[in-house]
Write a protein that holds these residues in place. Structure first.
Motif, PDB file in Angstrom:
ATOM      1  N   ALA A  44       0.292   6.716  -8.207  1.00 40.21           N
ATOM      2  CA  ALA A  44       1.518   6.293  -7.516  1.00 40.21           C
ATOM      3  C   ALA A  44       1.457   4.788  -7.280  1.00 40.21           C
ATOM      4  CB  ALA A  44       1.645   7.020  -6.181  1.00 40.21           C
ATOM      5  N   VAL A  45       2.494   4.094  -7.724  1.00 41.46           N
ATOM      6  CA  VAL A  45       2.562   2.641  -7.530  1.00 41.46           C
ATOM      7  C   VAL A  45       3.727   2.333  -6.598  1.00 41.46           C
ATOM      8  CG1 VAL A  45       2.882   0.410  -8.669  1.00 41.46           C
ATOM      9  CG2 VAL A  45       1.565   2.196  -9.811  1.00 41.46           C
ATOM     10  N   VAL A  46       3.451   1.510  -5.586  1.00 41.52           N
ATOM     11  CA  VAL A  46       4.478   1.177  -4.595  1.00 41.52           C
ATOM     12  C   VAL A  46       4.822  -0.306  -4.728  1.00 41.52           C
ATOM     13  CG1 VAL A  46       5.033   1.127  -2.133  1.00 41.52           C
ATOM     14  CG2 VAL A  46       3.507   2.924  -3.030  1.00 41.52           C
ATOM     15  N   LEU A  47       6.102  -0.576  -4.909  1.00 41.24           N
ATOM     16  CA  LEU A  47       6.569  -1.965  -5.012  1.00 41.24           C
ATOM     17  C   LEU A  47       7.584  -2.213  -3.904  1.00 41.24           C
ATOM     18  CD1 LEU A  47       6.887  -4.696  -6.518  1.00 41.24           C
ATOM     19  CD2 LEU A  47       8.619  -3.598  -7.937  1.00 41.24           C
ATOM     20  N   VAL A  48       7.332  -3.243  -3.100  1.00 46.38           N
ATOM     21  CA  VAL A  48       8.287  -3.596  -2.050  1.00 46.38           C
ATOM     22  C   VAL A  48       8.925  -4.939  -2.421  1.00 46.38           C
ATOM     23  CG1 VAL A  48       8.641  -3.928   0.419  1.00 46.38           C
ATOM     24  CG2 VAL A  48       6.755  -2.480  -0.376  1.00 46.38           C
ATOM     25  N   GLY A  49      10.242  -4.954  -2.581  1.00 50.80           N
ATOM     26  CA  GLY A  49      10.940  -6.196  -2.905  1.00 50.80           C
ATOM     27  C   GLY A  49      11.154  -6.364  -4.400  1.00 50.80           C
ATOM     28  N   GLU A  50      11.660  -7.554  -4.753  1.00 54.59           N
ATOM     29  CA  GLU A  50      12.090  -7.777  -6.153  1.00 54.59           C
ATOM     30  C   GLU A  50      11.351  -8.925  -6.815  1.00 54.59           C
ATOM     31  OE1 GLU A  50      15.044  -7.540  -3.878  1.00 54.59           O
ATOM     32  OE2 GLU A  50      14.834  -5.381  -4.209  1.00 54.59           O
ATOM     33  N   ASP A  51      10.141  -9.242  -6.371  1.00 50.06           N
ATOM     34  CA  ASP A  51       9.391 -10.327  -7.004  1.00 50.06           C
ATOM     35  C   ASP A  51       9.320 -10.079  -8.516  1.00 50.06           C
ATOM     36  OD1 ASP A  51       7.458 -12.621  -6.878  1.00 50.06           O
ATOM     37  OD2 ASP A  51       6.149 -11.090  -7.720  1.00 50.06           O
ATOM     38  N   PRO A  52       9.813 -11.038  -9.349  1.00 45.59           N
ATOM     39  CA  PRO A  52       9.912 -10.767 -10.792  1.00 45.59           C
ATOM     40  C   PRO A  52       8.553 -10.475 -11.443  1.00 45.59           C
ATOM     41  CG  PRO A  52      11.048 -12.817 -10.220  1.00 45.59           C
ATOM     42  CD  PRO A  52      10.356 -12.350  -8.991  1.00 45.59           C
TER      43      PRO A  52
END
Ligand code: NDP
Length: 304
Positions: A44-52
């Motif tokens: 499971a990978v969690v990404l918070v925000g839209e950093d390119p």
């Protein structure tokens, strides 16, 4: 007509090729555990925000996880997500038996305390190896999940040099994610290790003593050719984007922490940037996910 190899080609450590081989071994291990024990490891990978840059990393991680036959789950949260919401998601993933590895993509937005989040991940699922329990196990020689970038560097070094016993390794950089775990891994492999950093006196002289020089600094081409002992093995962890006017207005290129052409003339072997350490990081993440899955379920880890 015979072709002449590029000068110094045999000195270049090809991280792309090694990482491709490692991914194949991971895929075989995944199919072995699935046939023998009836489970498929899941990340499971969690990404918070839209950093390119983070979006690219997360996409690549998901793609390579699936390509090796594992399950990939992505959780994308808005940049305004608060810490409690993220901690609740981590708690859910900790409790989910189908999830073997949890990775929270860094950096996190400033309203979130990154260390609190990393410390909330169940250590047995901490495939980035950043939890204090895994850091402590690595430092004390226990069975740890090891941070992916330094693990990749160690695998490249062992592939090139075999036994590292008795070699003097100088690691430039003491971050928790690269420099310190790198030094611990080299110590565990019986190298004699020096850790250098921004307060080290006469850094060039220190580097010149190294049989193995690992640069993990984040300063473009800081390590010069005359800092390197003849025949030394150089691992360049740095990824720095610099202007490249020769490619056109506003264009950039990637360079490492080592001045590559100068170093190539002196070193016995060196990792290029790009194409050296970089590709190893995700390959080691996949390896860690299989390892975490097997350990959690008490089954023997297949050879990778
Ligand atoms: P950090 O900024 O966390 O740490 C940098 C380290 O370099 C610090 O210990 C610092 O010393 C030291 N340093 C800074 N300037 C100097 C100097 N002039 N002389 C000697 N030492 C110096 O960086 P990271 O460890 O996170 O990353 C290092 C590099 O590796 C970066 O370029 C990063 O992009 C790259 N990287 C690459 C990865 C990959 O997949 N290939 C993964 C992770 C990182 P002090 O502690 O004294 O401040």
């Amino acid at each position: 007509m015979s072709r002449t190899a590029e000068p110094g080609a045999d000195k270049r450590i090809d991280g792309r090729a090694f990482a491709a081989g490692l991914r194949e071994r991971v895929a075989r291990a995944v199919s072995t555990v699935s046939e023998t024990h009836g489970f498929t490891p899941g990340l499971a990978v969690v990404l918070v925000g839209e950093d390119p840059a983070s979006q690219v990393y997360v996409r690549n991680k998901g793609k390579q996880t699936v390509e090796t036959g594992m399950r990939s789950v992505e959780h994308r949260l808005d940049a305004s997500t608060d810490q409690d919401t993220l901690l609740k998601l981590i708690a859910d993933l900790n409790a989910d038996d189908a999830v073997d590895g949890i990775l929270v993509q860094l950096p996190l937005p400033e309203q979130i305390d990154a260390q609190a989040v990393l410390d909330a991940i169940e250590p047995a699922k901490d495939v980035d190896g950043f939890h204090v329990i895994n850091a402590g196990r690595l430092a004390t020689g226990g069975a740890a999940l090891v941070p992916c970038t330094p693990l990749g560097c160690l695998l490249l070094l062992q592939d090139r040099l075999g036994d590292l016993s008795g070699k003097h390794a100088v690691v430039v950089g003491r971050s928790n994610i690269v420099g310190k775990p790198m030094a611990q891994l080299l110590l565990g492999a019986n190298a004699t290790v020096t850790i250098a950093h921004s307060r080290t006196a006469d850094l060039p002289a220190m580097c010149r003593q190294a049989d193995i020089l690992v640069a993990a600094v984040g300063r473009p081409e800081m390590v010069r050719g005359d800092w390197i002992k003849t025949g030394a093995t150089v691992i360049d962890v740095g990824i720095n984007r610099v202007p490249a006017p020769e490619k056109g207005d506003g264009k950039t290129r990637l360079v490492g922490d080592v001045a590559f052409d100068e170093a190539l003339a002196v070193a016995g072997a060196i990792t290029p940037v790009p194409g050296g350490v970089g590709p190893m990081t995700i390959a080691c993440l996949l390896r860690n996910t299989v390892e975490a899955a097997c350990r959690r379920r008490g089954v023997t880890l297949p050879e990778m």
